[in-house]
Design a protein around this motif. Structure first.
Motif, PDB file in Angstrom:
ATOM      1  N   THR A 267      42.445  44.230  82.709  1.00 23.51           N
ATOM      2  CA  THR A 267      43.037  45.552  83.189  1.00 23.51           C
ATOM      3  C   THR A 267      44.014  45.920  82.031  1.00 23.51           C
ATOM      4  OG1 THR A 267      44.798  44.216  84.342  1.00 23.51           O
ATOM      5  CG2 THR A 267      42.656  45.106  85.434  1.00 23.51           C
ATOM      6  N   SER A 268      44.597  47.061  81.957  1.00 27.13           N
ATOM      7  CA  SER A 268      45.673  47.529  81.238  1.00 27.13           C
ATOM      8  C   SER A 268      46.870  47.683  81.796  1.00 27.13           C
ATOM      9  CB  SER A 268      45.041  49.060  80.680  1.00 27.13           C
ATOM     10  OG  SER A 268      43.927  48.957  79.705  1.00 27.13           O
ATOM     11  N   VAL A 269      47.882  47.533  81.152  1.00 28.15           N
ATOM     12  CA  VAL A 269      49.260  47.692  81.589  1.00 28.15           C
ATOM     13  C   VAL A 269      50.172  48.577  80.604  1.00 28.15           C
ATOM     14  CG1 VAL A 269      51.337  46.257  82.265  1.00 28.15           C
ATOM     15  CG2 VAL A 269      49.033  45.269  82.510  1.00 28.15           C
ATOM     16  N   LYS A 270      50.979  49.634  81.467  1.00 29.52           N
ATOM     17  CA  LYS A 270      51.781  50.406  80.395  1.00 29.52           C
ATOM     18  C   LYS A 270      53.079  49.905  80.855  1.00 29.52           C
ATOM     19  CE  LYS A 270      50.739  54.941  80.055  1.00 29.52           C
ATOM     20  NZ  LYS A 270      50.785  56.286  80.479  1.00 29.52           N
ATOM     21  N   ILE A 271      53.994  50.022  79.809  1.00 32.44           N
ATOM     22  CA  ILE A 271      55.492  49.648  79.768  1.00 32.44           C
ATOM     23  C   ILE A 271      56.147  50.713  79.353  1.00 32.44           C
ATOM     24  CG2 ILE A 271      57.266  47.974  79.342  1.00 32.44           C
ATOM     25  CD1 ILE A 271      54.929  45.752  78.658  1.00 32.44           C
ATOM     26  N   GLU A 272      57.230  51.258  80.015  1.00 31.03           N
ATOM     27  CA  GLU A 272      57.836  52.400  79.622  1.00 31.03           C
ATOM     28  C   GLU A 272      59.159  52.011  79.275  1.00 31.03           C
ATOM     29  OE1 GLU A 272      56.071  56.005  82.556  1.00 31.03           O
ATOM     30  OE2 GLU A 272      58.248  55.314  82.784  1.00 31.03           O
ATOM     31  N   CYS A 273      59.639  52.842  78.094  1.00 27.15           N
ATOM     32  CA  CYS A 273      60.970  52.561  77.424  1.00 27.15           C
ATOM     33  C   CYS A 273      61.788  54.054  77.373  1.00 27.15           C
ATOM     34  CB  CYS A 273      60.949  51.901  76.354  1.00 27.15           C
ATOM     35  SG  CYS A 273      62.318  51.513  75.458  1.00 27.15           S
ATOM     36  N   ARG A 274      62.789  54.012  78.122  1.00 26.17           N
ATOM     37  CA  ARG A 274      63.510  55.512  78.177  1.00 26.17           C
ATOM     38  C   ARG A 274      64.756  55.365  77.498  1.00 26.17           C
ATOM     39  NH1 ARG A 274      60.799  59.439  81.252  1.00 26.17           N
ATOM     40  NH2 ARG A 274      58.950  58.326  82.495  1.00 26.17           N
ATOM     41  N   SER A 275      65.227  56.275  76.774  1.00 22.98           N
ATOM     42  CA  SER A 275      66.665  56.232  76.427  1.00 22.98           C
ATOM     43  C   SER A 275      67.469  57.397  77.350  1.00 22.98           C
ATOM     44  CB  SER A 275      66.794  56.881  75.087  1.00 22.98           C
ATOM     45  OG  SER A 275      66.292  58.255  74.892  1.00 22.98           O
ATOM     46  N   LEU A 276      68.200  56.858  78.270  1.00 26.69           N
ATOM     47  CA  LEU A 276      68.905  57.530  79.108  1.00 26.69           C
ATOM     48  C   LEU A 276      69.796  58.630  79.031  1.00 26.69           C
ATOM     49  CD1 LEU A 276      69.183  54.995  82.067  1.00 26.69           C
ATOM     50  CD2 LEU A 276      67.206  56.191  81.654  1.00 26.69           C
ATOM     51  N   ASP A 277      70.622  58.368  77.972  1.00 26.97           N
ATOM     52  CA  ASP A 277      71.797  59.399  77.678  1.00 26.97           C
ATOM     53  C   ASP A 277      71.693  59.884  75.966  1.00 26.97           C
ATOM     54  OD1 ASP A 277      74.207  56.795  78.042  1.00 26.97           O
ATOM     55  OD2 ASP A 277      72.379  56.735  76.691  1.00 26.97           O
ATOM     56  N   PHE A 278      70.708  59.560  75.492  1.00 25.49           N
ATOM     57  CA  PHE A 278      70.681  59.877  74.136  1.00 25.49           C
ATOM     58  C   PHE A 278      69.376  59.978  73.516  1.00 25.49           C
ATOM     59  CE2 PHE A 278      69.279  55.901  71.925  1.00 25.49           C
ATOM     60  CZ  PHE A 278      69.372  55.082  72.921  1.00 25.49           C
ATOM     61  N   GLN A 279      69.007  60.737  72.525  1.00 23.71           N
ATOM     62  CA  GLN A 279      67.686  60.979  71.915  1.00 23.71           C
ATOM     63  C   GLN A 279      67.171  60.000  70.895  1.00 23.71           C
ATOM     64  OE1 GLN A 279      67.798  64.946  70.774  1.00 23.71           O
ATOM     65  NE2 GLN A 279      67.119  65.816  72.332  1.00 23.71           N
ATOM     66  N   ALA A 280      66.311  59.421  71.024  1.00 25.55           N
ATOM     67  CA  ALA A 280      65.828  58.322  70.169  1.00 25.55           C
ATOM     68  C   ALA A 280      64.452  58.573  69.522  1.00 25.55           C
ATOM     69  CB  ALA A 280      65.427  57.042  70.860  1.00 25.55           C
ATOM     70  N   THR A 281      64.828  59.010  68.272  1.00 24.17           N
ATOM     71  CA  THR A 281      63.572  59.414  67.393  1.00 24.17           C
ATOM     72  C   THR A 281      62.726  58.087  67.089  1.00 24.17           C
ATOM     73  OG1 THR A 281      64.785  59.470  65.526  1.00 24.17           O
ATOM     74  CG2 THR A 281      64.604  61.523  66.625  1.00 24.17           C
ATOM     75  N   THR A 282      63.468  57.010  67.078  1.00 24.83           N
ATOM     76  CA  THR A 282      62.824  55.767  66.756  1.00 24.83           C
ATOM     77  C   THR A 282      63.087  54.748  67.832  1.00 24.83           C
ATOM     78  OG1 THR A 282      63.164  56.403  64.178  1.00 24.83           O
ATOM     79  CG2 THR A 282      62.369  54.032  65.019  1.00 24.83           C
ATOM     80  N   MET A 283      62.015  54.075  68.386  1.00 23.90           N
ATOM     81  CA  MET A 283      62.215  52.985  69.361  1.00 23.90           C
ATOM     82  C   MET A 283      61.397  51.756  68.598  1.00 23.90           C
ATOM     83  SD  MET A 283      62.034  54.516  72.774  1.00 23.90           S
ATOM     84  CE  MET A 283      63.168  55.413  73.559  1.00 23.90           C
ATOM     85  N   PHE A 284      61.717  50.846  69.009  1.00 18.86           N
ATOM     86  CA  PHE A 284      61.157  49.232  68.413  1.00 18.86           C
ATOM     87  C   PHE A 284      60.520  48.550  69.737  1.00 18.86           C
ATOM     88  CE2 PHE A 284      62.740  49.880  64.206  1.00 18.86           C
ATOM     89  CZ  PHE A 284      63.791  50.381  64.406  1.00 18.86           C
TER      90      PHE A 284
END
Lengths: 119, 111
Positions: free
Chosen positions: A17-34
């Motif tokens: 099966t496939s699994v999705k994990i979400e990563c959100r920046s809550l109070d700022f904009q993130a043009t780059t995530m790691f």
């Protein structure tokens, strides 16, 4: 400092099966995530750099088709583990640059991590 | 090989004692950072020291940097059981580049 929310915190799935994990920046904009992977009692292994509006940059040895990364907005990056197998079981952590800390230095704010167990 | 090697790998002390962790790296840096990770959680930024700084303090934390030896140390004074965690150093080689994390030191503070 900024806050990064990661969801789910843990997930158990069946092999294939496939699994999705979400990563959100809550109070700022993130043009780059790691995205990192961490094995027990080991350091973080950078998997890929997620860039808003463009393709992710994967580290050597990381399968692009296996670990799909999408960064469709300035506050959300997702990691999808496709056709998961037991060897994909691990702790996955996302982070984003927090420019509010240390006068523009390259400081990261991390999500709480997602524990994936593939049966 | 990966930059940022910490020693010791594991450290066990009693509450009230000081804990010292060391980090060595290989290339020139803009800054060096220390992060803390509680078991099963993400990392939290503790302190940053720039390449032109030699020592920095933040509460019970004291960080030193010796660029000639390419090493840094993190001292936690008057440790508490709540300080039990893994501590990682991370080097920032150029502005905008990714951080490189060390292997970490597992600190256990016994009550």
């Amino acid at each position: 400092g900024a806050v990064v929310s990661q969801h789910p915190s843990w997930v158990i799935c069946k092999s294939g099966t496939s699994v999705k994990i979400e990563c959100r920046s809550l109070d700022f904009q993130a043009t780059t995530m790691f995205w990192y992977r961490q094995f027990p009692k080991q350091s973080l292994m950078l998997m890929a750099t997620s860039n808003e509006g463009s393709k992710a940059t994967y580290e050597q040895g990381v399968e692009k088709d296996k670990f799909l990364i999408n960064h469709a907005s300035l506050t959300l990056s997702t990691l999808t583990v496709t056709s998961a197998h037991p060897e994909d079981s691990s702790f996955y952590i996302c982070s984003a640059r927090d420019w509010t800390l240390s006068s523009g230095a390259n400081v990261l704010t991390f999500g709480a991590g997602s524990r994936l167990t593939v049966l | 090989s990966q930059q940022g090697e910490e020693d010791p790998q594991a450290l066990s002390i009693q509450e009230g004692e000081n804990a010292t962790m060391n980090c060595s790296y290989k290339t020139s840096i803009n800054n060096l950072q220390w992060y803390r990770q509680n078991s099963g959680r993400g990392l939290v930024h503790l302190i940053l020291i720039r390449s032109n700084e030699r020592e920095k303090h933040s509460g019970r934390l004291r960080v030193t940097l010796d660029t000639s030896k390419k090493s840094s140390s993190l001292l936690i004074t008057a440790s508490r059981a709540a300080d039990t965690a893994s501590y990682f150093c991370a080097t920032d080689r150029t502005s905008g580049s990714r951080l490189t994390f060390g292997e970490g030191t597992q600190l256990t503070v016994n009550p």
